[in-house]
Design a protein around this motif. Sequence first.
Motif, PDB file in Angstrom:
ATOM      1  N   ASP A   1      26.167  14.130   9.913  1.00  0.00           N
ATOM      2  CA  ASP A   1      26.091  12.948   9.054  1.00  0.00           C
ATOM      3  C   ASP A   1      27.155  12.980   7.958  1.00  0.00           C
ATOM      4  O   ASP A   1      27.447  11.945   7.356  1.00  0.00           O
ATOM      5  N   ARG A   2      27.725  14.157   7.684  1.00  0.00           N
ATOM      6  CA  ARG A   2      28.671  14.299   6.577  1.00  0.00           C
ATOM      7  C   ARG A   2      30.019  14.885   6.980  1.00  0.00           C
ATOM      8  O   ARG A   2      30.976  14.803   6.215  1.00  0.00           O
ATOM      9  N   GLU A   3      30.091  15.523   8.162  1.00  0.00           N
ATOM     10  CA  GLU A   3      31.287  16.263   8.542  1.00  0.00           C
ATOM     11  C   GLU A   3      31.591  16.079  10.028  1.00  0.00           C
ATOM     12  O   GLU A   3      30.685  15.871  10.829  1.00  0.00           O
ATOM     13  N   ALA A   4      32.856  16.193  10.364  1.00  0.00           N
ATOM     14  CA  ALA A   4      33.275  16.182  11.767  1.00  0.00           C
ATOM     15  C   ALA A   4      34.541  17.013  11.883  1.00  0.00           C
ATOM     16  O   ALA A   4      35.365  17.035  10.963  1.00  0.00           O
TER      17      ALA A   4
ATOM     18  N   ILE B   1      46.805  20.766  20.244  1.00  0.00           N
ATOM     19  CA  ILE B   1      48.049  20.751  19.462  1.00  0.00           C
ATOM     20  C   ILE B   1      47.781  20.777  17.960  1.00  0.00           C
ATOM     21  O   ILE B   1      48.713  20.851  17.173  1.00  0.00           O
ATOM     22  N   GLY B   2      46.512  20.703  17.555  1.00  0.00           N
ATOM     23  CA  GLY B   2      46.180  20.717  16.137  1.00  0.00           C
ATOM     24  C   GLY B   2      44.708  20.460  15.916  1.00  0.00           C
ATOM     25  O   GLY B   2      43.908  20.438  16.859  1.00  0.00           O
ATOM     26  N   VAL B   3      44.357  20.230  14.670  1.00  0.00           N
ATOM     27  CA  VAL B   3      42.963  20.031  14.261  1.00  0.00           C
ATOM     28  C   VAL B   3      42.920  18.908  13.233  1.00  0.00           C
ATOM     29  O   VAL B   3      43.838  18.755  12.424  1.00  0.00           O
ATOM     30  N   LEU B   4      41.846  18.126  13.268  1.00  0.00           N
ATOM     31  CA  LEU B   4      41.588  17.078  12.283  1.00  0.00           C
ATOM     32  C   LEU B   4      40.123  17.185  11.888  1.00  0.00           C
ATOM     33  O   LEU B   4      39.268  17.398  12.748  1.00  0.00           O
ATOM     34  N   SER B   5      39.853  17.049  10.594  1.00  0.00           N
ATOM     35  CA  SER B   5      38.462  17.156  10.148  1.00  0.00           C
ATOM     36  C   SER B   5      38.160  16.156   9.047  1.00  0.00           C
ATOM     37  O   SER B   5      39.049  15.686   8.338  1.00  0.00           O
TER      38      SER B   5
ATOM     39  N   GLY C   1      41.430  15.755   6.655  1.00  0.00           N
ATOM     40  CA  GLY C   1      42.501  16.746   6.652  1.00  0.00           C
ATOM     41  C   GLY C   1      42.938  16.982   8.088  1.00  0.00           C
ATOM     42  O   GLY C   1      42.173  16.755   9.022  1.00  0.00           O
ATOM     43  N   TYR C   2      44.167  17.423   8.275  1.00  0.00           N
ATOM     44  CA  TYR C   2      44.677  17.626   9.625  1.00  0.00           C
ATOM     45  C   TYR C   2      45.874  18.561   9.583  1.00  0.00           C
ATOM     46  O   TYR C   2      46.497  18.755   8.547  1.00  0.00           O
TER      47      TYR C   2
ATOM     48  N   ALA D   1      41.102   8.574  14.439  1.00  0.00           N
ATOM     49  CA  ALA D   1      39.946   9.153  13.739  1.00  0.00           C
ATOM     50  C   ALA D   1      39.378   8.166  12.717  1.00  0.00           C
ATOM     51  O   ALA D   1      38.153   8.062  12.565  1.00  0.00           O
ATOM     52  N   LEU D   2      40.238   7.436  12.026  1.00  0.00           N
ATOM     53  CA  LEU D   2      39.758   6.443  11.062  1.00  0.00           C
ATOM     54  C   LEU D   2      39.034   5.298  11.760  1.00  0.00           C
ATOM     55  O   LEU D   2      38.014   4.804  11.255  1.00  0.00           O
TER      56      LEU D   2
END
Length: 176
Positions: free
Chosen positions: A66-69, A80-84, A96-97, A116-117
């Motif tokens: 409910d607060r994080e992904a 190739i990377g991470v987005l949170s 952040g990414y 993501a948005l």
Amino acid sequence: MSCLAISPHVESPRLRLRGPCERHLPRLAEMANDYDVVKMTGSMPYPYGLSDAQTLLEKAASLDPDREALFVIEQDAAPIGVLSFTPGPFGRCEIGYWLGRPYWGKGLATEAVKAALDWAKSDWGRKLILACHYADNPASGQVLVKAGFLYTGDVEPKFSKARNAEAPVRWMVWLA
């Protein structure tokens, strides 16, 4: 532990954002073990090893959905990377990414942030997202501007684990 089923999957024309898998860890650790990558993040250490990637997987498994992904960014089924999305200042959500160096300058970060948005707005119901970037990383600022973020005018020091020091960050906001 295989792939996390709790994380949604997000598709864009060239990318897939999904929960991290055990098989992603060696490649993520290899790409993140680059000082120029991790110095632009707040919480990633340098050097960055397989145990750090394992900690990322464990963190992802314990997130409050409910607060994080947390998403691994994949291109052609390779990470190739991470987005949170994490709780940020004033109880607001912060994005952040990071991307591995071979993927810089190709519009992939912008594509991942936009996808993501879109998910955060339509599926998660978010209407306001915060972001910041280190002042010495104008490329990240351009990614965020292209994704629809606006500068707030606030600049403040933020600790970077890789730098082992504070550096100024520029705050931005996205409104759905």
